[in-house]
Motif scaffolding. Structure first.
Motif, PDB file in Angstrom:
ATOM      1  N   ASP A 195       0.674  -1.183   0.043  1.00  0.00           N
ATOM      2  CA  ASP A 195      -0.016  -0.006   0.160  1.00  0.00           C
ATOM      3  C   ASP A 195       1.095   1.272  -0.083  1.00  0.00           C
ATOM      4  OD1 ASP A 195       1.044  -0.408   2.659  1.00  0.00           O
ATOM      5  OD2 ASP A 195      -0.769   0.490   3.573  1.00  0.00           O
ATOM      6  N   LEU A 196       2.154   1.163  -0.236  1.00  0.00           N
ATOM      7  CA  LEU A 196       3.083   2.290  -0.272  1.00  0.00           C
ATOM      8  C   LEU A 196       3.670   2.442  -1.909  1.00  0.00           C
ATOM      9  CD1 LEU A 196       5.116   1.512   2.814  1.00  0.00           C
ATOM     10  CD2 LEU A 196       3.482   3.059   2.656  1.00  0.00           C
ATOM     11  N   PRO A 197       3.872   3.732  -2.032  1.00  0.00           N
ATOM     12  CA  PRO A 197       4.547   3.874  -3.559  1.00  0.00           C
ATOM     13  C   PRO A 197       5.576   2.906  -3.760  1.00  0.00           C
ATOM     14  CG  PRO A 197       4.205   5.966  -2.359  1.00  0.00           C
ATOM     15  CD  PRO A 197       3.935   4.783  -1.091  1.00  0.00           C
ATOM     16  N   PRO A 198       5.768   2.551  -5.085  1.00  0.00           N
ATOM     17  CA  PRO A 198       6.843   1.665  -5.244  1.00  0.00           C
ATOM     18  C   PRO A 198       8.067   2.505  -5.445  1.00  0.00           C
ATOM     19  CG  PRO A 198       5.457   2.309  -7.468  1.00  0.00           C
ATOM     20  CD  PRO A 198       4.762   2.581  -6.236  1.00  0.00           C
ATOM     21  N   VAL A 199       8.926   1.527  -5.092  1.00  0.00           N
ATOM     22  CA  VAL A 199      10.550   2.428  -5.153  1.00  0.00           C
ATOM     23  C   VAL A 199      10.903   2.145  -6.258  1.00  0.00           C
ATOM     24  CG1 VAL A 199      12.607   1.974  -3.731  1.00  0.00           C
ATOM     25  CG2 VAL A 199      10.641   1.655  -2.719  1.00  0.00           C
ATOM     26  N   SER A 200      11.424   3.360  -6.978  1.00  0.00           N
ATOM     27  CA  SER A 200      12.192   3.470  -8.141  1.00  0.00           C
ATOM     28  C   SER A 200      13.745   3.351  -8.159  1.00  0.00           C
ATOM     29  CB  SER A 200      11.693   4.533  -8.983  1.00  0.00           C
ATOM     30  OG  SER A 200      12.262   5.748  -8.078  1.00  0.00           O
ATOM     31  N   ALA A 201      14.528   3.276  -8.955  1.00  0.00           N
ATOM     32  CA  ALA A 201      15.780   3.028  -8.811  1.00  0.00           C
ATOM     33  C   ALA A 201      16.370   4.449  -8.259  1.00  0.00           C
ATOM     34  CB  ALA A 201      16.656   2.896 -10.185  1.00  0.00           C
ATOM     35  N   SER A 202      15.656   5.508  -8.377  1.00  0.00           N
ATOM     36  CA  SER A 202      16.190   6.741  -7.952  1.00  0.00           C
ATOM     37  C   SER A 202      15.867   6.779  -6.399  1.00  0.00           C
ATOM     38  CB  SER A 202      15.746   7.923  -8.533  1.00  0.00           C
ATOM     39  OG  SER A 202      14.047   7.866  -8.600  1.00  0.00           O
TER      40      SER A 202
END
Length: 217
Positions: A70-77
């Motif tokens: 339920d949290l925003p996906p983690v991008s490489a940045s």
């Protein structure tokens, strides 16, 4: 097209089965994601504690993924931002202002050795990945200003004052769960220490509305 990286840092695909055993690095990455989410106001202190306990005891990648669905996906940045957190940041300066505002990354410990410098540390949009920040101070002259938000508390019991004053204003929501405890230790010679929430805009002042922070902070 680049693909998003799950909170564990593994790419989706045949080699990332949810039943794959989690490593210490997998758990550490999820702990960082959870702490950043709490710093952004997405998790309460109770939710953070519950999920941290589950993350540290997780046995599989699937258990870890469930903690961040339920949290925003983690991008490489995003992963890179977490990696920039420093154990110790030392600021040694004279006669020039020191300012940390916007989405600066809060270190685990800050050594502040300054003379006759205005110092401003604004936590309202800062990236916070741990629950405590110790600031070791050796500061002479001028003012140290800490701009806080609900959930950020400041402890000045370990600070020695010499010809200095402390002024602390409560946040608009003093009952908010604590997400960061700032401990001031060392000494402040001449000048002031000011702890305050963000200033009201002119429109908020006219309408006498409670001060609110941008979404996600």
């Amino acid at each position: 097209m680049s693909r998003e990286i799950p909170p564990t840092g593994k790419r989706s695909g045949p080699g990332s089965s949810p039943e794959l055993r989690a490593s210490h690095a997998d758990r550490d990455r999820v702990v960082d994601v959870l702490r950043v989410a709490a710093g952004d106001g997405r998790l309460t202190a109770a939710e953070l504690d519950e999920r941290l306990e589950a993350a540290l005891s997780a046995r599989t990648v699937g258990e870890l993924v469930a903690l961040t669905t339920d949290l925003p996906p983690v991008s490489a940045s995003g992963v890179a931002t977490v990696a920039e957190v420093k154990d110790v940041l030392r600021i040694d300066q004279r006669f020039s202002p020191v300012t940390r505002v916007g989405r600066w990354v809060v270190p685990r410990r800050l050594e502040l050795a300054v003379e006759w410098c205005e110092v401003t540390l604004d936590f309202t949009q800062a990236v916070i990945t741990q629950d405590t920040l110790r600031i070791d101070m050796d500061m002479q002259g001028e003012t140290l200003t800490l701009v806080t938000k609900p959930g950020v508390v400041v402890d000045t019991d370990g600070l020695r004052l010499e010809h200095s004053k402390i002024k602390i204003r409560q946040d608009p929501d003093p009952g908010a769960p604590t997400t960061l405890r700032v401990e001031l230790v060392g000494r402040k010679i001449h000048g002031r220490v000011v702890v305050r929430p963000p200033r009201r805009t002119f429109g908020q002042w006219l309408l006498r509305k409670p001060l609110s922070l941008p979404a996600g902070d």
